[in-house]
Design a protein around this motif. Structure first.
Motif, mmCIF file in Angstrom:
data_model
loop_
_atom_site.group_PDB
_atom_site.id
_atom_site.type_symbol
_atom_site.label_atom_id
_atom_site.label_comp_id
_atom_site.label_asym_id
_atom_site.label_seq_id
_atom_site.Cartn_x
_atom_site.Cartn_y
_atom_site.Cartn_z
ATOM 1 N N GLU A 23 -13.009 5.781 -6.635
ATOM 2 C CA GLU A 23 -13.157 6.487 -5.360
ATOM 3 C C GLU A 23 -14.559 7.081 -5.238
ATOM 4 O O GLU A 23 -15.178 7.022 -4.175
ATOM 5 C CB GLU A 23 -12.105 7.587 -5.223
ATOM 6 C CG GLU A 23 -10.723 7.063 -4.930
ATOM 7 C CD GLU A 23 -9.702 8.168 -4.761
ATOM 8 O OE1 GLU A 23 -9.593 9.033 -5.647
ATOM 9 O OE2 GLU A 23 -9.012 8.158 -3.717
ATOM 10 N N GLU B 247 -11.478 2.521 0.556
ATOM 11 C CA GLU B 247 -11.315 3.872 1.098
ATOM 12 C C GLU B 247 -9.859 4.124 1.505
ATOM 13 O O GLU B 247 -9.338 5.227 1.345
ATOM 14 C CB GLU B 247 -12.235 4.044 2.307
ATOM 15 C CG GLU B 247 -12.355 5.450 2.833
ATOM 16 C CD GLU B 247 -13.380 5.522 3.952
ATOM 17 O OE1 GLU B 247 -13.022 6.062 5.020
ATOM 18 O OE2 GLU B 247 -14.522 5.048 3.751
ATOM 19 N N LYS B 248 -9.209 3.093 2.003
ATOM 20 C CA LYS B 248 -7.823 3.222 2.439
ATOM 21 C C LYS B 248 -6.842 3.121 1.271
ATOM 22 O O LYS B 248 -5.894 3.908 1.176
ATOM 23 C CB LYS B 248 -7.501 2.135 3.465
ATOM 24 C CG LYS B 248 -6.076 2.176 3.956
ATOM 25 C CD LYS B 248 -5.778 1.072 4.950
ATOM 26 C CE LYS B 248 -4.309 1.157 5.359
ATOM 27 N NZ LYS B 248 -3.887 0.021 6.128
ATOM 28 N N LYS B 249 -7.048 2.144 0.394
ATOM 29 C CA LYS B 249 -6.054 1.830 -0.635
ATOM 30 C C LYS B 249 -6.147 2.678 -1.908
ATOM 31 O O LYS B 249 -5.126 2.988 -2.518
ATOM 32 C CB LYS B 249 -6.134 0.347 -1.012
ATOM 33 C CG LYS B 249 -5.675 -0.585 0.091
ATOM 34 C CD LYS B 249 -4.217 -0.364 0.384
ATOM 35 C CE LYS B 249 -3.690 -1.336 1.424
ATOM 36 N NZ LYS B 249 -2.268 -1.123 1.673
ATOM 37 N N PRO C 208 -6.857 5.904 -2.505
ATOM 38 C CA PRO C 208 -6.104 7.175 -2.509
ATOM 39 C C PRO C 208 -4.588 6.966 -2.595
ATOM 40 O O PRO C 208 -3.879 7.756 -3.239
ATOM 41 C CB PRO C 208 -6.491 7.835 -1.186
ATOM 42 C CG PRO C 208 -7.817 7.251 -0.843
ATOM 43 C CD PRO C 208 -7.753 5.834 -1.347
ATOM 44 N N GLU C 209 -4.089 5.906 -1.970
ATOM 45 C CA GLU C 209 -2.655 5.616 -2.046
ATOM 46 C C GLU C 209 -2.242 5.324 -3.491
ATOM 47 O O GLU C 209 -1.239 5.858 -3.984
ATOM 48 C CB GLU C 209 -2.305 4.416 -1.169
ATOM 49 C CG GLU C 209 -2.452 4.655 0.321
ATOM 50 C CD GLU C 209 -2.255 3.382 1.147
ATOM 51 O OE1 GLU C 209 -1.759 2.365 0.601
ATOM 52 O OE2 GLU C 209 -2.599 3.409 2.339
ATOM 53 N N ILE C 210 -3.028 4.484 -4.152
ATOM 54 C CA ILE C 210 -2.729 4.126 -5.543
ATOM 55 C C ILE C 210 -2.890 5.355 -6.440
ATOM 56 O O ILE C 210 -2.058 5.616 -7.314
ATOM 57 C CB ILE C 210 -3.633 2.969 -6.018
ATOM 58 C CG1 ILE C 210 -3.364 1.717 -5.188
ATOM 59 C CG2 ILE C 210 -3.411 2.686 -7.505
ATOM 60 C CD1 ILE C 210 -4.379 0.611 -5.392
ATOM 61 N N ASN D 46 -2.461 8.463 -5.679
ATOM 62 C CA ASN D 46 -1.313 9.359 -5.493
ATOM 63 C C ASN D 46 -0.068 8.844 -6.210
ATOM 64 O O ASN D 46 0.685 9.629 -6.801
ATOM 65 C CB ASN D 46 -1.033 9.577 -4.003
ATOM 66 C CG ASN D 46 -2.080 10.454 -3.348
ATOM 67 O OD1 ASN D 46 -2.713 11.280 -3.987
ATOM 68 N ND2 ASN D 46 -2.268 10.267 -2.060
ATOM 69 N N LEU D 47 0.149 7.533 -6.168
ATOM 70 C CA LEU D 47 1.296 6.959 -6.867
ATOM 71 C C LEU D 47 1.207 7.192 -8.381
ATOM 72 O O LEU D 47 2.178 7.605 -9.022
ATOM 73 C CB LEU D 47 1.406 5.453 -6.589
ATOM 74 C CG LEU D 47 1.833 5.052 -5.182
ATOM 75 C CD1 LEU D 47 1.658 3.543 -4.995
ATOM 76 C CD2 LEU D 47 3.275 5.453 -4.932
ATOM 77 N N ASP E 33 1.559 10.893 -9.223
ATOM 78 C CA ASP E 33 2.975 11.293 -9.178
ATOM 79 C C ASP E 33 3.714 10.824 -10.427
ATOM 80 O O ASP E 33 4.544 11.558 -10.984
ATOM 81 C CB ASP E 33 3.654 10.732 -7.925
ATOM 82 C CG ASP E 33 3.213 11.423 -6.644
ATOM 83 O OD1 ASP E 33 2.566 12.491 -6.717
ATOM 84 O OD2 ASP E 33 3.506 10.868 -5.562
#
Length: 91
Positions: free
Chosen positions: A35, A47-49, A51-53, A55-56, A59
């Protein structure tokens, strides 16, 4: 399985949870690095993907840490209730 074998297996599970925790921590660091590098690159897909990964995985890391804590307490209670700490100290 006798109680001492169960304690040894519980210890193994805790070591593997620690290994999992370390691996997930490494993945979180790598994703944060990606990032950061993308700040200069400016790739919209990353930039889109990312942060999603991130966060997963973060978690999953939190869940692993929680499980490790709860399972350590369960293992310690099992050892205490079955007086296995005394056996282990004698060996």
């Amino acid at each position: 399985m006798d109680k001492n074998e169960k304690r040894m297996l519980m210890d193994k599970v805790l070591r593997e949870l620690e290994d999992t925790r370390n691996t997930e921590t490494s993945v979180v660091k790598k994703l944060a690095q990606l990032e950061s590098e993308n700040i200069n690159l400016g790739d919209r897909l990353l930039e889109k993907k990312l942060p999603e990964i991130f966060n997963l995985v973060d978690d999953a890391l939190s869940a692993t840490i929680d499980l490790q804590s709860v399972y350590t307490a369960a293992r310690d209670k099992f050892v205490k209730d079955n007086k296995l700490d005394e056996i282990h100290e004698e060996q």
